[in-house]
Each structure stands twice: as C-alpha cells, then as structure tokens.
Design an enzyme around this catalytic site. Structure first.
Site, mmCIF file in Angstrom:
data_model
loop_
_atom_site.group_PDB
_atom_site.id
_atom_site.type_symbol
_atom_site.label_atom_id
_atom_site.label_comp_id
_atom_site.label_asym_id
_atom_site.label_seq_id
_atom_site.Cartn_x
_atom_site.Cartn_y
_atom_site.Cartn_z
ATOM 1 N N SER A 19 72.577 -16.991 9.552
ATOM 2 C CA SER A 19 71.879 -18.165 9.890
ATOM 3 C C SER A 19 73.046 -19.146 9.386
ATOM 4 C CB SER A 19 70.679 -18.570 9.199
ATOM 5 O OG SER A 19 70.151 -19.940 9.469
ATOM 6 N N HIS A 42 72.387 -16.831 14.183
ATOM 7 C CA HIS A 42 71.112 -17.773 14.321
ATOM 8 C C HIS A 42 71.166 -19.016 14.012
ATOM 9 C CE1 HIS A 42 66.906 -17.117 13.714
ATOM 10 N NE2 HIS A 42 66.689 -17.951 12.936
ATOM 11 N N ASP A 44 68.946 -22.347 13.593
ATOM 12 C CA ASP A 44 67.571 -23.008 13.200
ATOM 13 C C ASP A 44 67.657 -24.485 13.553
ATOM 14 O OD1 ASP A 44 66.326 -20.763 11.786
ATOM 15 O OD2 ASP A 44 67.864 -20.953 10.182
ATOM 16 N N MET A 46 65.121 -27.711 13.797
ATOM 17 C CA MET A 46 64.078 -28.210 12.991
ATOM 18 C C MET A 46 63.936 -29.652 13.168
ATOM 19 S SD MET A 46 64.084 -26.075 9.377
ATOM 20 C CE MET A 46 66.102 -26.270 9.032
ATOM 21 N N HIS A 75 66.427 -20.568 17.183
ATOM 22 C CA HIS A 75 64.887 -20.445 16.449
ATOM 23 C C HIS A 75 64.531 -21.718 16.353
ATOM 24 C CE1 HIS A 75 62.489 -19.356 12.592
ATOM 25 N NE2 HIS A 75 61.680 -19.692 13.549
ATOM 26 N N MET A 77 62.083 -24.441 15.506
ATOM 27 C CA MET A 77 60.988 -24.885 14.641
ATOM 28 C C MET A 77 60.546 -26.172 14.983
ATOM 29 S SD MET A 77 61.961 -22.999 11.245
ATOM 30 C CE MET A 77 63.831 -22.678 11.464
ATOM 31 N N MET A 146 58.508 -14.333 10.321
ATOM 32 C CA MET A 146 58.762 -15.051 9.237
ATOM 33 C C MET A 146 58.314 -14.388 8.061
ATOM 34 S SD MET A 146 60.745 -17.549 10.588
ATOM 35 C CE MET A 146 60.825 -18.382 8.868
ATOM 36 N N GLY A 151 61.366 -23.479 7.598
ATOM 37 C CA GLY A 151 61.861 -25.081 7.097
ATOM 38 C C GLY A 151 62.823 -25.038 6.332
ATOM 39 N N PHE A 152 63.080 -24.109 5.084
ATOM 40 C CA PHE A 152 64.109 -24.293 4.352
ATOM 41 C C PHE A 152 64.850 -22.942 3.962
ATOM 42 C CE2 PHE A 152 61.348 -27.837 3.445
ATOM 43 C CZ PHE A 152 62.020 -28.938 3.092
ATOM 44 N N ASP A 184 63.070 -13.069 9.177
ATOM 45 C CA ASP A 184 63.738 -14.109 8.746
ATOM 46 C C ASP A 184 63.211 -14.881 7.578
ATOM 47 O OD1 ASP A 184 65.282 -16.579 8.622
ATOM 48 O OD2 ASP A 184 64.853 -17.411 10.425
ATOM 49 N N GLY A 185 63.957 -14.881 6.356
ATOM 50 C CA GLY A 185 63.577 -15.318 5.364
ATOM 51 C C GLY A 185 63.886 -14.506 3.826
ATOM 52 N N GLY A 186 64.608 -14.916 3.163
ATOM 53 C CA GLY A 186 64.932 -13.951 1.940
ATOM 54 C C GLY A 186 65.434 -12.593 2.372
ATOM 55 N N GLY A 206 70.828 -15.606 5.798
ATOM 56 C CA GLY A 206 71.620 -16.967 5.463
ATOM 57 C C GLY A 206 72.582 -17.116 4.355
ATOM 58 N N SER A 207 71.842 -17.431 3.118
ATOM 59 C CA SER A 207 72.680 -17.223 1.929
ATOM 60 C C SER A 207 73.497 -16.023 1.613
ATOM 61 C CB SER A 207 71.692 -17.974 0.681
ATOM 62 O OG SER A 207 70.775 -17.190 0.687
#
Length: 231
Positions: A19, A42, A44, A46, A75, A77, A146, A151-152, A184-186, A206-207
C-alpha cells in the site's frame, strides 16, 4: 459469472500488494521502484466522509499507473463509489474495489467495471457480515476482508477476522466462484501466516513493506510465508 482480466483475478500463488499509503508520496516514482518485485500496487482512496481520513484521488492514481508496470489495485473508501468507481477503471486500474456499505447498486458497478476492462472488488468492514454480500459475490473477482477498521495505516491486525476469512474461503469453494480473497490491515511477517492458513490469497501490506530498509526483501519474506501456509 462475468470474468475480468486474468492477471488481476486468476487464482494463482499468494500475491503481495504493498500500500502506497505508507510511502513517501513526495518521491512517488522512487517509492514505486522500491516495490518492483511486488504483485501489485494498492492505492487507498479516502474522502474524509466514508472514513475519517483524506488521502488522494484520481490524479495520484493516474500518476501511479503511469509510473509502474505493476497492476494497480484501487481501494475506494469513499461515498458514492457507484458514481466514481468507473473513472478509476478508465484511469487504468487493473482492479477497482468498493465498499459494500457505500454501494447502492453493486451488481451494476461490477458489470460496468468489467465492461471497462477492469476487475471488480467488493470490500467489507470488520463489522459487516459475509452474509450481507453472499448473493452478489458471483459478480465480483475479489473480496476484500478488512482486518482493521478502514481509514488509517499502521493498525493492529484484528484476529477475530480469521473465522470470517475461513467462512469466505469455504463459500468460494462450495459455490465454485472465480473469486480471490484479499486482506488489508495489520499484515506483517507476524500475521500473514494465519491469514494465509484461513484462506486469504492477496495481502495488502503497508508499513511492513515501506517501513523496511529493504522493501524487496520484505516482499519476498511475506510472499514466502504466505506460500508456505497457503490454504
């Protein structure tokens, strides 16, 4: 079922889609070059309405498409994805994913995206049950579950989403759907194994990628972990 480009949607080996929410956007071309070994990018989108954050829209997506040979995975959002979704297909995104919670006519959007040559994705927030979209999944190429609240970036993986991924995988198998499951997420080296075991195939990181000193090595590690624990 209406099919879309096989490069985006065919069921293949686990895929890693970094991401760019976590990249240095001031050096976008260089940041895209850092992930050239990924399976997709990816993006995002928003709008500070559907989610409490504002990122970027079509101009940045167009720049990403212009500066990478990788398939771009948008994606959305946003509010009113029925209206805006086709523009992202026209911008060159390989797959466009909209949230079920914001869609008015998901089947119509999926068919329009296919007409424009893009794959169609359907996203679910953590609180949205799989049953809410079960009847329309045959129109889509990707189901995004998700694993954080959208959102973050940088949030912790919600472990209670694993049974939801497992139910989605069983549903796809039972109905013989041409549908990939994305999370997606973590997503990190510490969580990707469980997500893969549950049945996810496409992983947004992402991170875990952009926070690494060597992004390509991070991608390879994530891909190897997912492959070793694939459902």
């Amino acid at each position: 079922m209406t099919t879309a480009p096989t490069a985006a949607c065919a069921r293949t080996a686990p895929a890693i889609h970094p991401s760019i929410l976590n990249c240095d956007i001031a050096h976008l071309a260089d940041e895209l070059a850092r992930i050239e070994g990924a399976d997709g990018v990816h993006v995002d989108v928003m709008d500070n309405h559907f989610v409490p954050n504002l990122s970027w829209g079509l101009p940045v997506v167009e720049a990403v498409v212009a500066h990478t040979p990788l398939p771009v995975d948008a994606h959305l959002m946003i509010e009113d994805p029925d209206r805006w979704g086709p523009a992202y297909a026209e911008a060159g995104c390989r797959i466009v994913t909209a949230h079920s919670e914001a869609l008015v006519a998901p089947v119509r959007l999926a068919r329009e995206l296919h007409r424009l040559g893009a794959g169609a994705g359907l996203a679910l927030r953590p609180s949205t049950p799989l049953e809410a979209v079960e009847d329309v999944l045959g129109e889509f190429d990707l189901l995004l579950i998700m694993t954080v609240e959208p959102g973050f970036g940088g949030q912790a993986f919600i472990e209670s989403m694993l049974p939801k991924i497992e139910r989605a995988r069983r549903l796809v198998g039972r109905r013989g759907l041409e549908l990939r499951i994305q999370v997606d997420g973590g997503v990190s080296a510490g969580t990707i194994e469980r997500a893969a075991q549950a049945g996810a195939e496409v992983f947004v990181a992402g991170s875990a990628v952009y926070g690494a000193q060597d992004a390509l090595a991070a991608i390879e590690e994530l891909r190897a972990l997912a492959r070793a624990h694939a459902h």
